[in-house]
Write an enzyme that holds these catalytic residues in place. Structure first.
Site, PDB file in Angstrom:
ATOM      1  NE  ARG A  80     -22.521  13.535  -9.763  1.00  0.00           N
ATOM      2  CZ  ARG A  80     -21.934  14.480  -8.781  1.00  0.00           C
ATOM      3  NH1 ARG A  80     -22.309  14.131  -7.461  1.00  0.00           N
ATOM      4  NH2 ARG A  80     -21.382  15.506  -8.998  1.00  0.00           N
ATOM      5  NE  ARG A 149     -22.723  12.601  -2.622  1.00  0.00           N
ATOM      6  CZ  ARG A 149     -22.273  14.062  -2.769  1.00  0.00           C
ATOM      7  NH1 ARG A 149     -21.328  14.137  -3.661  1.00  0.00           N
ATOM      8  NH2 ARG A 149     -22.522  15.026  -2.221  1.00  0.00           N
ATOM      9  CE  LYS A 213     -17.536  14.442  -0.667  1.00  0.00           C
ATOM     10  NZ  LYS A 213     -17.286  15.231  -1.948  1.00  0.00           N
ATOM     11  CE  LYS A 215     -17.585  11.365  -3.350  1.00  0.00           C
ATOM     12  NZ  LYS A 215     -16.430  12.029  -3.996  1.00  0.00           N
ATOM     13  CB  CYS A 433     -12.811  18.090 -11.714  1.00  0.00           C
ATOM     14  SG  CYS A 433     -11.932  19.612 -11.407  1.00  0.00           S
ATOM     15  CB  CYS A 439     -17.534  23.297 -10.706  1.00  0.00           C
ATOM     16  SG  CYS A 439     -17.212  22.938  -8.843  1.00  0.00           S
ATOM     17  CB  CYS A 478     -11.476  23.290  -6.149  1.00  0.00           C
ATOM     18  SG  CYS A 478     -12.795  22.035  -5.761  1.00  0.00           S
ATOM     19  CB  CYS A 482     -14.372  16.049  -8.770  1.00  0.00           C
ATOM     20  SG  CYS A 482     -15.560  16.689  -7.353  1.00  0.00           S
TER      21      CYS A 482
END
Length: 568
Positions: A80, A149, A213, A215, A433, A439, A478, A482
């Site tokens: 990424r 991120r 994480k 954001k 996603c 994934c 899931c 995302c």
């Protein structure tokens, strides 16, 4: 910022131990990359490589067959790129295209966080790929991992002068919050190793980085296409006469949850105040260090900033933030959001420039026999004199097109069939996603399946007279969010192969979560449930009423006003 004592570390999660022993994100990555006996990295290094912008994956379509043949999984890596605000040059676009077709699976994935993902890289080519990305004046540092991120910023071509200034703040926030360890440059770019007597310094993150994480998004009203309230930290641009004054600050958004665990839930951010633009970096840093010091490091599922705020309260956060700043945020300034989608086709900007936004279904750029999209964009990049802007909805804006080049770009759009017409507004406001096959968290299909479901839903909305009415519809394989499925007016979250939870009622501009309507249903049941609702919406809606507002007023679902009420 305070660091973690050995006594505290003993009580914390395994990931915290890995970070503690990693020597500032180095671990044994060099050794793992050189191991010829496996296509994988060591277990600890699979965690550390995320901080370098890399996820280890395997092809789940082949997993069972390889297990029967007593072969290890077909390991591959997803990379990424860090791309603040989603802006790149035509030269950089061409390099990403070349790398995708040299070392990857001949596709480019535009993500819901305005950046590139490259899939299908095998271990022996991983270092070459990272090096060539950096040679294009791009990098993958901190694109994943327990750090800040990719910082988002909506393109907003209608306000080009303002966008330029706001985008610069998104870029500066990203640079300011980058990890300072030199591990990335040593491992991937062969820069000189640090001497054993010298220690890395991480003035913002410390040795253990963040609990999870983090954001950040920056939005320019009236567009909320970055879904600002889904982020740990957000900045809403406040302008006067198209000049930036400062930002309203939002905190505590996050969408991930776990099926069956009501202690986990999505949460939308709170607006806590206003700061002048000169104070933006200070506010960002202090909020990040608050999460560093107070976030839960014992339970990964409870480690996001949203839970820190839920546990301690907004009043506590405001006191702690103002104490660290040495001054207090002002009351929030007025603002209005009107939509969260992209505006397709040509839009005139400032300084005699134009912008063209393309619908890229689920963000996947590739060539097929009938749709040479990748080739078409490559040819456009060769003659383009502006920039490319990746949107937060997995689409692409060809930006800053001069009037001189506009006819040339337009001809290429037509030649390569990129200017697709007759798409329903439902499809144009869809996202999915990646899910299977790469994934590791996916429970159901998403990107590969969603277009066929939309084919069926398109027929329903057209028959109901809703073909031109935008409805936000999103699917994830899931519950990690995302594609921001819990912010879809219609949202699908995978439960098992072919089975999804159906959610309804999110706000059209990202201001409200949706609510579970039906659980664990298949395609036949999805269509049976949605058909009468869409038909009724077409018949009974009030002028200007959005689908998400209608299903709440009609009693299909209750309005979700707070994340803690999501499962009630």
């Amino acid at each position: 910022m305070t660091d973690i004592t050995p006594e505290q570390l003993a009580k914390q999660s395994e990931v915290e131990r890995i970070k503690d022993a990693s020597n500032y994100l180095r671990g044994t990555l060099v050794k793992s990359l050189q191991d010829p006996l496996t296509g994988a990295l060591s277990e600890d290094d699979t965690q550390l490589c995320k901080y370098h912008g890399i996820y280890q994956q395997d092809d789940r379509d082949l997993r069972d067959e390889r297990r029967r043949q007593k072969l290890e999984p077909r390991y591959q890596f997803m990379v990424r790129i860090r791309l603040p605000g989603g802006v790149c040059t035509p030269t950089q676009w061409l390099e990403v295209d070349r790398i995708a077709n040299t070392w990857c699976n001949n596709t480019i994935r535009l993500t819901s966080r305005q950046t590139f993902q490259l899939h299908g890289i095998v271990k022996r080519n991983l270092k070459k790929t990272i090096a060539e990305i950096n040679a294009a004046l791009l990098d993958t540092i901190a694109a994943c991992g327990d750090v800040n991120r990719n910082v988002m910023c909506n393109p907003n071509p209608q306000q080009s002068r303002l966008h330029e200034e706001v985008y610069e703040y998104a870029r500066r926030i990203s640079e300011h919050l980058l990890p300072r360890t030199t591990a990335y440059h040593e491992i991937w770019l062969d820069e000189e190793l640090l001497s054993s007597s010298r220690q890395d310094e991480e003035p913002i993150y410390g040795k253990h980085y963040l609990p999870r994480k983090f954001k950040i998004a920056v939005a320019i009203p009236p567009s909320n296409d970055v879904d600002l309230f889904a982020n740990d930290l957000g900045f809403i641009a406040i302008a006067e006469d198209n000049h930036l004054l400062g930002f309203n600050v939002t905190v505590g958004g996050g969408l991930s949850m776990t099926h069956g665990e009501t202690s986990t839930y999505p949460r939308l951010a709170d607006v806590i105040g206003y700061c002048p633009k000169s104070k933006t970096l200070q506010v960002a840093e202090e909020i990040v260090t608050i999460q560093h010091d107070f976030g839960d490091r014992t339970q990964r599922k409870h480690a996001r900033f949203k839970y820190t705020i839920e546990d301690r309260g907004i009043d506590w956060l405001m006191f702690e933030l103002n104490r660290r700043l040495g001054w207090s945020l002002e009351p929030p300034r007025p603002y209005i959001f009107e939509h969260s989608g992209d505006r397709y086709g040509w839009v005139e900007g400032a300084n005699d420039t134009w912008h063209y936004t393309l619908f890229i279904q689920n963000g996947r750029i590739l060539d097929t026999e009938i749709d040479p999209m990748m080739t078409g964009l490559r040819e456009i990049a060769k003659v383009h004199d502006g920039d490319f802007r990746l949107t937060a909805n997995q689409n692409l804006m060809i930006g800053q097109v001069s009037s001189k080049r506009k006819p040339v770009i337009n001809a290429l759009l037509e030649k390569y069939r990129l200017a697709k017409g007759h798409q329903t507004a439902l499809r144009l406001n869809s996202m999915a996603c990646v899910a299977f096959p790469t994934c590791g968290l996916a429970m159901a299909e998403s990107e590969r399946y969603f277009p066929s479901l939309l084919d069926k839903l398109d027929k329903i909305v057209k028959q109901a007279g809703l073909g031109n009415d935008p409805i936000l519809i999103r699917m994830t394989g899931c519950p990690n969010g995302c594609a921001r499925s819990v912010l879809g007016e219609i949202g699908f979250i995978g439960k098992a192969p072919g089975k999804y939870n159906l959610y309804l009622g999110a706000g059209f501009y990202g201001q409200r979560l949706n609510k579970l309507y039906r659980e664990n249903i298949n395609e036949e049941q999805i269509l049976a449930e949605l058909t009468p609702i869409l038909q009724r919406y077409a018949r009974e809606r009030e002028p200007g009423q959005r689908f998400g507002d209608f299903v709440i007023k009609a009693g299909y679902v209750r309005e979700v006003l707070a994340g803690r009420d999501f499962h009630l």
